[in-house]
Design an enzyme around this catalytic site. Structure first.
Site, PDB file in Angstrom:
ATOM      1  N   GLU A   1       0.838  -1.194   0.000  1.00 22.55           N
ATOM      2  CA  GLU A   1       0.000   0.000   0.000  1.00 22.55           C
ATOM      3  C   GLU A   1       0.877   1.250   0.000  1.00 22.55           C
ATOM      4  OE1 GLU A   1      -3.078   0.487  -0.320  1.00 22.55           O
ATOM      5  OE2 GLU A   1      -4.209  -1.246   0.414  1.00 22.55           O
TER       6      GLU A   1
ATOM      7  N   HIS B   1      -3.285  -3.076  -8.607  1.00 24.02           N
ATOM      8  CA  HIS B   1      -4.454  -3.829  -8.149  1.00 24.02           C
ATOM      9  C   HIS B   1      -5.533  -3.861  -9.230  1.00 24.02           C
ATOM     10  CE1 HIS B   1      -7.657  -4.411  -4.750  1.00 24.02           C
ATOM     11  NE2 HIS B   1      -7.456  -5.511  -5.433  1.00 24.02           N
TER      12      HIS B   1
END
Length: 246
Positions: free
Chosen positions: A177, A219
């Site tokens: 992240e 993603h």
């Protein structure tokens, strides 16, 4: 929100910032995914599976994948863990809640051949807080801070973090992240890019992963996942060049 299954995956996108959670991937056991993944076979189920193996080579082949998934649990060959140990030099150990990842012995049980780049649509501290919430049922292996590129490790690379929305991708990948929002490019600092490039280069070296766009993905590029993460402002050409230069 109750998430069921052995490998439920829920991404923080939108959770901390009030946006809807990501849709579940097939076979991932998440609400919205359309498929329920059992938490694991019972002893009776294992016995039945063993009897089925005796029926012929064809059945044995069909059961091979499931047996591989269960190997680390039933072989007793778990990799020793040291509390606070990290895989990336300089990372800070901030463990995710145990329900947000699954213990494994990667790459012994699942080969690691992908790195998945995420953006949480949240600040660094809120992302950490969400991943430490056992009810969230999702986490990445790493979280990077925008202002200085500081790296927090939340799950060992040995283990399967629930980050991709797709069970097979979770098992084969490491998730990272990067603090910020997809529509706010000011979060994409030079410090965070450089820190992330060093992190990914180390991962690629550890698992012999090619430093290219086939193996380092966003993603949004995972099949069946409706995401914009890491967003239109993520500079892939620059980033891959930085990873290769480390």
């Amino acid at each position: 929100m109750n998430w069921t299954g052995d490998d439920p995956t829920r991404h923080p996108h939108g959770g901390p910032a009030g946006r809807p959670p990501a849709e579940g991937g097939p076979g991932d056991g998440r609400a919205g995914g359309g498929h329920h993944t059992p938490s694991g076979p019972s002893r009776r189920g294992l016995l039945i599976g063993g009897a089925a193996l005796a029926l012929g080579a064809g059945t044995a082949y069909a059961n091979r994948e499931e047996l591989a998934r269960l190997w680390w649990r039933h072989s007793g060959a778990t990799e020793p863990r040291v509390e606070g140990e990290v895989d990336h030099p300089g990372a800070e150990w901030i463990p995710a809640a145990s329900g947000n990842y699954r213990r494994a012995n990667r790459p012994r049980d699942y080969p690691i051949d992908r790195v998945v780049i995420h953006m949480p649509e949240a600040t660094y501290p809120i992302t950490l807080r969400v991943f430490q919430d056992s009810s969230h049922r999702a986490a990445t292996h790493y979280v990077l801070r925008s202002e200085d590129g500081h790296v927090a490790q939340l799950a060992r690379e040995l283990d399967v973090a629930f980050h991709a929305g797709d069970r097979p991708f979770n098992e084969r990948s490491i998730g990272i992240e990067h603090e910020g929002w997809a529509d706010q490019p000011e979060y994409l600092t030079e410090e965070m890019y450089a820190s992330s490039a060093r992190l990914v280069a180390g991962i690629c070296d550890r698992y012999d992963i090619p430093r290219d766009r086939e193996h380092i993905v966003g993603h949004n590029e995972i099949p069946g996942i409706a995401r914009i993460c890491p967003g239109p402002h993520w500079d892939w050409d620059r980033y891959i060049a930085m990873v290769r230069e480390v």
